[in-house]
Scaffold this active site. Sequence first.
Site, mmCIF file in Angstrom:
data_model
loop_
_atom_site.group_PDB
_atom_site.id
_atom_site.type_symbol
_atom_site.label_atom_id
_atom_site.label_comp_id
_atom_site.label_asym_id
_atom_site.label_seq_id
_atom_site.Cartn_x
_atom_site.Cartn_y
_atom_site.Cartn_z
ATOM 1 N N SER A 230 0.926 -1.127 -0.020
ATOM 2 C CA SER A 230 -0.014 0.024 0.124
ATOM 3 C C SER A 230 0.765 1.297 0.066
ATOM 4 O O SER A 230 1.552 1.442 -0.848
ATOM 5 C CB SER A 230 -1.011 -0.003 1.261
ATOM 6 N N ASP B 19 -9.942 -3.696 -5.239
ATOM 7 C CA ASP B 19 -9.120 -3.057 -4.333
ATOM 8 C C ASP B 19 -9.738 -1.575 -4.374
ATOM 9 O O ASP B 19 -9.522 -0.931 -5.766
ATOM 10 C CB ASP B 19 -7.958 -2.895 -4.560
ATOM 11 N N HIS C 105 -8.157 -4.860 -0.948
ATOM 12 C CA HIS C 105 -7.061 -4.416 -0.582
ATOM 13 C C HIS C 105 -6.150 -5.372 0.403
ATOM 14 O O HIS C 105 -5.064 -5.465 0.483
ATOM 15 C CB HIS C 105 -7.336 -3.026 0.061
#
Length: 699
Positions: free
Chosen positions: A551, A637, A672
């Site tokens: 991320s 995501d 995610h």
Amino acid sequence: MTGPVQPVAKKVPAERTFHGDTVIDDYAWLADKDDREVLDYLRAHNAYTEAATAAQEPLREAIFGEIKAHTKETDMSVPQRRGGFWYFARTVEGKQYGIHCRAPIAGPDDWTPPVLAEGSLPGEQILLDLNVEAEGHEYIAVGAASVSPDGALLAYSLDTSGDERFTLRVRNIETGEPLPDVVENVFYGATWAPITSAGERYLFYTTVDDAWRADSIWRHEIGSDTSDVRIFHEEDQRFGVGVGLTRSEKYLMIAASSTLSSETWVLDATDPSGEFRVLRPREEDVEYSVEHAVLDGEDRFLFLHNRTGIDFELASAPVDAPQDWTVLVPHRDDVRLEYVDAFARRLALGYRRGGLPRLALAEATAAPEFVEWDPGEALVNLGPAANPEWDAPRLRLAYESFVTPGTALELDPETGEQTVLKRADVPGYDAALYTAERVWVTARDGAQVPVSVVRRKDIGEGSAPTLLYGYGSYEATLDPWFSVARLSLMDRGVVFAVAHVRGGGEMGRAWYDHGKQLEKTNTFTDFVDVAQHLVDAGRTTPQQLVAMGGSAGGLLVGAVANLAPELFSGIVADVPFVDPLTSILDPSLPLTVGEWDEWGNPLESAEVYRYMRDYSPYENVADKPYPAILATTSLNDTRVLPTEPAKWVAELLAHTTSGNEILLKTEMVAGHAGVSGRYAKWRETAFEYAWVLGRLGRG
């Protein structure tokens, strides 16, 4: 017979102009994840990645088997008491998902949690079996699982695609029958209000706007034919909202917060259809959180705030005069206060000192004297565990370290006696074989960067294959954590290191402030300086060093790939935020407006625009010898869109001069956090770790 060929993305020039700067983006077309050509492109990359790593299949299977062997597959969490029941979750060998359960307490004085020997506890009721709910779905995640105050109803929400939009349902626990109350597209959480004197049952939940910002709080009356009532709507796009019930169950609270400011609204929980009132109006650059406490018999609100110092102080105020603050713990330059938990007879204060979390306890008095709790191990992560009962006689605590599995214990504040309730069972694990240490690296500007280093003792401190991990955004902290999967690396001679770079919160608020907006590049150079130190100190070599981040940590390692490709043999970038400028320039995208306090606003500021343009991993790919790179993403995501790693990999393939593999792996039904299901997650981890070991010469 030839295998799959790595796809080459076509170039479709798209022009972007801001602040007099025109950029041609050849791969902007990859943003449409619903386009068949984009989907075919991602699937072609998956096929190529699988073929390119096929030789690692035996190693992947070995790692998967090791994770499985080190895991007690049929297990149970430590039950926590709430009302007349013990609540817990258990897992069953061979099943992907956990099972949420409860069992009745023996009586009002029963505070000793039961232990499951085999089978199920006497009187056990299954509240939510995710294995059943997952039937017919490739993915499933829980957003809420909340039992009504009288223990009769379960409110739960599920996501079956990975986009973090949940369907909220209510079930009669005794009969298992679903109620007609169903709400689509809700966000995380579901909060019950106490049942009213008239027998009304209210449930509060949160929804998001088109930009995936939690902007509204709703009240739903169980069994009512009337429409749900939106009781709070946040207009400011920088702010998100949430709702909860205090541990004392006396107040409902709505928290509205941005990166740099916050505001809390409160309502007497006995009047759930009443009007919320604001406790302290929001102020720019002032954050505060609120807890209800009873101090010397008086109802008061506890305010943890940064109005008088960046690292926060703790104050209290009467519930009817929340502006009249009395300081309980003043601001200190060397201590970052992080949270306070209030119970009927005591307070727990969480804070940071020296780069590590600490915990102090005090009696619930008007002038509490906090005493630090010593877990007996230096490099640990600790704090209160699940303590739902306001008047519990003992306090549940949790701690773990890089070498100590997660541990739950109870502390008797009256006697100081500590009872270990459970330490995660890790079959075949011997903690005496491993060690963790904290070292300090001097960054190029003189900052002292803490680094955690974990290894087997028999490896020693000489040169060894090393996996260097980092994050460095949002004031998030990478405090010590135990990992079963990590054993597969360390048992093959790999050292695991964590660079606690600026932009994180390990060293207090200033550490965060000096790693965001126009100081963001400190995050990247800190990581490079740590890697260079490990090499210069003889702990590893560039040929034995792999970087990993996910991320915003993917942004970190993506930027590092441009800054110092020669320092690494490989880079793993999970769901990486590698095209930050394109995303932050588009306020219609999820989270963008709320992120301006973190990254700056490149729409309004030419300085921010050029600063981000100069560090964006995607926009700074150049003809240079990149290390091998594995980028992973998920089609659904909503936090980091899959277009970012897809574009980045296309650009890398067009420019790398090293001949090292650049791989893209996309989960087609996930979000995610990646795939759901523990066995599926183990295989996902095994895939990445096998790739890492291959780059380190241990595969």
